[in-house]
Design an enzyme around this catalytic site. Structure first.
Site, short mmCIF file in Angstrom:
data_model
loop_
_atom_site.label_atom_id
_atom_site.label_comp_id
_atom_site.label_asym_id
_atom_site.label_seq_id
_atom_site.Cartn_x
_atom_site.Cartn_y
_atom_site.Cartn_z
N TYR A 95 -11.71 -2.22 -24.82
CA TYR A 95 -12.69 -1.15 -25.03
C TYR A 95 -12.17 -0.21 -26.13
O TYR A 95 -10.96 -0.07 -26.29
CB TYR A 95 -12.89 -0.38 -23.71
CG TYR A 95 -14.17 0.41 -23.63
CD1 TYR A 95 -15.39 -0.23 -23.63
CD2 TYR A 95 -14.15 1.80 -23.54
CE1 TYR A 95 -16.58 0.49 -23.56
CE2 TYR A 95 -15.33 2.52 -23.46
CZ TYR A 95 -16.54 1.87 -23.47
OH TYR A 95 -17.70 2.58 -23.39
N ASN A 194 -32.32 -5.75 -15.68
CA ASN A 194 -31.83 -5.56 -14.30
C ASN A 194 -30.47 -4.88 -14.27
O ASN A 194 -29.88 -4.71 -13.21
CB ASN A 194 -31.77 -6.89 -13.56
CG ASN A 194 -30.83 -7.89 -14.23
OD1 ASN A 194 -30.72 -7.90 -15.45
ND2 ASN A 194 -30.18 -8.73 -13.46
N SER A 195 -29.92 -4.51 -15.44
CA SER A 195 -28.63 -3.81 -15.46
C SER A 195 -28.83 -2.40 -14.89
O SER A 195 -29.98 -1.95 -14.70
CB SER A 195 -28.11 -3.71 -16.90
OG SER A 195 -28.98 -2.89 -17.66
N GLY A 196 -27.72 -1.70 -14.66
CA GLY A 196 -27.83 -0.33 -14.19
C GLY A 196 -28.63 0.52 -15.17
O GLY A 196 -29.52 1.28 -14.78
N VAL A 197 -28.34 0.39 -16.47
CA VAL A 197 -29.08 1.16 -17.47
C VAL A 197 -30.55 0.74 -17.44
O VAL A 197 -31.45 1.58 -17.45
CB VAL A 197 -28.50 0.93 -18.90
CG1 VAL A 197 -29.33 1.70 -19.92
CG2 VAL A 197 -27.05 1.36 -18.98
N TYR A 286 -26.96 -0.49 -27.28
CA TYR A 286 -26.00 0.32 -26.51
C TYR A 286 -25.02 -0.54 -25.73
O TYR A 286 -24.06 -0.05 -25.16
CB TYR A 286 -26.75 1.29 -25.55
CG TYR A 286 -27.47 0.57 -24.43
CD1 TYR A 286 -28.79 0.16 -24.57
CD2 TYR A 286 -26.81 0.27 -23.25
CE1 TYR A 286 -29.44 -0.52 -23.56
CE2 TYR A 286 -27.45 -0.41 -22.23
CZ TYR A 286 -28.76 -0.81 -22.39
OH TYR A 286 -29.39 -1.50 -21.38
N GLY A 288 -23.24 -4.85 -25.34
CA GLY A 288 -23.07 -6.16 -26.00
C GLY A 288 -22.65 -7.22 -25.00
O GLY A 288 -21.64 -7.90 -25.19
N TRP A 318 -23.81 5.59 -28.06
CA TRP A 318 -22.65 5.59 -27.14
C TRP A 318 -22.63 6.94 -26.43
O TRP A 318 -22.51 7.98 -27.08
CB TRP A 318 -21.36 5.39 -27.94
CG TRP A 318 -20.18 5.09 -27.10
CD1 TRP A 318 -20.16 4.54 -25.85
CD2 TRP A 318 -18.80 5.29 -27.46
NE1 TRP A 318 -18.87 4.39 -25.40
CE2 TRP A 318 -18.02 4.84 -26.38
CE3 TRP A 318 -18.16 5.79 -28.60
CZ2 TRP A 318 -16.62 4.88 -26.39
CZ3 TRP A 318 -16.77 5.83 -28.61
CH2 TRP A 318 -16.01 5.39 -27.52
N1 LIG Z 1 -23.45 2.78 -25.05
C1 LIG Z 1 -23.34 3.46 -23.92
O1 LIG Z 1 -23.19 4.68 -23.90
C2 LIG Z 1 -23.43 2.70 -22.63
C3 LIG Z 1 -23.65 3.37 -21.44
C4 LIG Z 1 -23.78 2.62 -20.28
C5 LIG Z 1 -23.62 1.25 -20.32
N2 LIG Z 1 -23.35 0.65 -21.51
C6 LIG Z 1 -23.19 -0.79 -21.64
O2 LIG Z 1 -24.38 -1.37 -21.19
C7 LIG Z 1 -24.09 -2.63 -20.62
C8 LIG Z 1 -24.68 -2.66 -19.21
O3 LIG Z 1 -24.01 -1.74 -18.39
P1 LIG Z 1 -24.48 -1.57 -16.86
O4 LIG Z 1 -23.54 -0.68 -16.15
O5 LIG Z 1 -25.90 -1.25 -16.87
O6 LIG Z 1 -24.23 -3.08 -16.41
P2 LIG Z 1 -24.51 -3.84 -15.06
O7 LIG Z 1 -25.33 -3.02 -14.14
O8 LIG Z 1 -23.21 -4.36 -14.57
O9 LIG Z 1 -25.38 -5.06 -15.56
C9 LIG Z 1 -24.91 -5.99 -16.46
C10 LIG Z 1 -26.12 -6.64 -17.10
O10 LIG Z 1 -25.72 -7.48 -18.16
C11 LIG Z 1 -26.38 -8.74 -18.03
N3 LIG Z 1 -25.54 -9.76 -18.64
C12 LIG Z 1 -24.26 -10.05 -18.35
N4 LIG Z 1 -23.80 -11.02 -19.16
C13 LIG Z 1 -24.85 -11.36 -19.96
C14 LIG Z 1 -25.02 -12.31 -21.00
N5 LIG Z 1 -24.01 -13.12 -21.39
N6 LIG Z 1 -26.23 -12.40 -21.61
C15 LIG Z 1 -27.24 -11.59 -21.23
N7 LIG Z 1 -27.14 -10.66 -20.25
C16 LIG Z 1 -25.94 -10.55 -19.62
C17 LIG Z 1 -26.56 -8.91 -16.55
O11 LIG Z 1 -27.59 -9.82 -16.33
P3 LIG Z 1 -27.53 -11.02 -15.24
O12 LIG Z 1 -28.05 -10.43 -13.97
O13 LIG Z 1 -28.43 -12.01 -15.87
O14 LIG Z 1 -26.11 -11.47 -15.14
C18 LIG Z 1 -26.94 -7.49 -16.14
O15 LIG Z 1 -28.29 -7.26 -16.43
C19 LIG Z 1 -22.59 -2.79 -20.69
O16 LIG Z 1 -22.27 -3.48 -21.88
C20 LIG Z 1 -22.10 -1.37 -20.77
O17 LIG Z 1 -20.83 -1.25 -21.35
C21 LIG Z 1 -23.26 1.35 -22.66
#
Ligand SMILES: NC(=O)c1ccc[n+]([C@@H]2O[C@H](COP(=O)([O-])OP(=O)(O)OC[C@H]3O[C@@H](n4cnc5c(N)ncnc54)[C@H](OP(=O)(O)O)[C@@H]3O)[C@@H](O)[C@H]2O)c1
Length: 382
Positions: A95, A194-197, A286, A288, A318
């Site tokens: 990270y 379906n992610s948290g975001v 936001y 990857g 970010w």
């Molecule tokens: N920029 C920022 O400020 C910020 C803030 C918050 C989060 N984020 C980033 O946003 C992302 C999601 O965070 P979160 O906490 O919401 O995650 P999370 O709830 O753990 O969910 C992860 C998500 O990623 C998907 N995923 C995983 N591997 C994948 C792949 N190879 N191809 C396509 N989809 C995939 C999962 O889908 P499946 O159900 O299909 O596995 C699920 O929807 C992370 O990268 C995190 O670092 C960034």
């Protein structure tokens, strides 16, 4: 969105370009970590890593020493803390922000104030607090932190909402507010819906009258997931394969083409989302999750050539950087948190689908958090 912003008294913020580009790898400010070798009944426990590597291999449950309470410090009993992808990447050492080692894992969570130093004015015992910035090390039962590293949150919201408030709902709120001026009836397209975001985007957009087109990966229990996202307020849920099909045009009979695309994945998924974006629309990256670069069709023989013929904008976001740039904008931060808490109280914003895990079972939780298609945020109960 403007309605929600007005309610939150936030002027639509135009994101200023960062004055300095974030360092490739920076170190975060953390509370001091000291471990105790002897097991003591009352010693706080924490999930500690002394080197970078695969989380299940390098993270260990250890007794921690709580430093003496200084005048500006706050003694906090942690209640619950999620495992987010960024936490995993920090442990892996991949990270852009890394904590000095040894480090306690976790950047998000909620705790209850036990005791405050004599110069702490804004917090008192019984208050709930969340991290004000990244790097607090929330996977611990108790800790002593400088007051400035904490943010007070109301204690009348569900504990799981408070534990997951500072990262994903704030990110969802900002990406919906800061890049396009969206009005009720407009639409947004997002992947990893379906992610948290993604779940927070669906709910905040719904509360603002904005329609969402939600892209997820195909899976055996897809109908169940679709039902869950529709239950949150999604207007359309499609798989990555469906996104490429001509049948997508039926969606745009009832829903306008999106002005905003939210990219959490990268790779081909971004190309496919861009195809549906309005001319001069914006795609905000936001996350990857696919670990692949953003791909944009630019050459003139591609009819949907996003850059040349439709002048789409590509932006990044970010939350950590936003917080730093708004460190002096207390009113703006408070307004955002108030708006989110109001949505929570009104039942319009819920905690993400989650699995509550006792701290001792942290290895199972770490492993589950890295598996595909789990669709459930792992939350450590502290
Ligand atoms: N920029 C920022 O400020 C910020 C803030 C918050 C989060 N984020 C980033 O946003 C992302 C999601 O965070 P979160 O906490 O919401 O995650 P999370 O709830 O753990 O969910 C992860 C998500 O990623 C998907 N995923 C995983 N591997 C994948 C792949 N190879 N191809 C396509 N989809 C995939 C999962 O889908 P499946 O159900 O299909 O596995 C699920 O929807 C992370 O990268 C995190 O670092 C960034």
């Amino acid at each position: 969105m403007q309605r929600l912003l007005r309610r939150a008294r936030i002027p639509p913020v135009r994101t200023a370009p960062a004055r300095t580009a974030p360092a490739r790898t920076a170190t975060v400010r953390t509370a001091t970590v000291r471990t105790r070798s002897a097991a003591a009944g009352t010693a706080p426990l924490g999930l500690l890593y002394e080197r970078h590597g695969e989380p299940a291999a390098v993270v260990q449950l250890k007794n921690l020493e709580v430093p003496k309470l200084g005048d500006c410090d706050v003694h906090v009993k942690m209640l619950a803390a999620p495992i987010n992808p960024a936490d995993i990447n920090m442990i892996q050492g991949t990270y852009p922000l890394l904590s000095p080692l040894p480090a306690v894992g976790g950047n998000e969570g909620v705790g209850e104030v036990q005791e405050v130093g004599r110069r702490v004015a804004a917090l008192k015992p019984g208050d709930w607090v969340i991290p004000a910035d990244s790097g607090l090390g929330t996977w611990r039962t108790r800790g002593v932190f400088p007051e400035e590293m904490l943010l007070k949150v109301p204690s009348d919201i569900p504990v799981l909402c408070a534990a997951t408030l500072s990262v994903n709902p704030c990110t969802a709120f900002r990406v919906l507010a800061d890049f396009e001026s969206l009005a009720p009836g407009d639409s947004v397209i997002q992947n990893a819906a379906n992610s948290g975001v993604g779940q927070a985007v669906i709910q905040i957009a719904r509360a603002s009258g904005i329609k969402t087109i939600n892209v997820v990966r195909d899976r055996p229990d897809l109908p169940k997931l679709v039902e869950r996202l529709m239950g949150l307020g999604a207007d359309h849920v499609v798989t990555e394969e469906m996104l490429r099909k001509p049948e997508m045009k039926y969606i745009f009979k009832s829903t306008p083409r999106p002005r905003l695309a939210l990219n959490c994945v990268g790779g081909k998924s971004t190309t496919d989302m861009l195809r549906h974006l309005q001319p001069k629309g914006t795609m905000v990256t936001y996350g990857g999750m696919a670990k692949q670069p953003v791909m944009v069709p630019v050459v003139s023989h591609i009819p949907q050539s996003a850059f040349i013929f439709r002048d789409v904008r590509l932006r990044g976001f970010w939350m950590t950087q936003w917080r730093r740039e708004h460190a002096q904008d207390r009113e703006g931060v408070v307004a955002m948190m108030d708006a989110l808490c109001q949505l929570i109280r009104g039942g319009q914003l819920t905690a993400p689908a989650c699995t509550e895990v006792p701290l001792q079972d942290y290895r199972t939780a770490l492993e589950a958090s890295m598996k595909p298609f789990v669709s459930s945020k792992q939350i450590l109960l502290l």
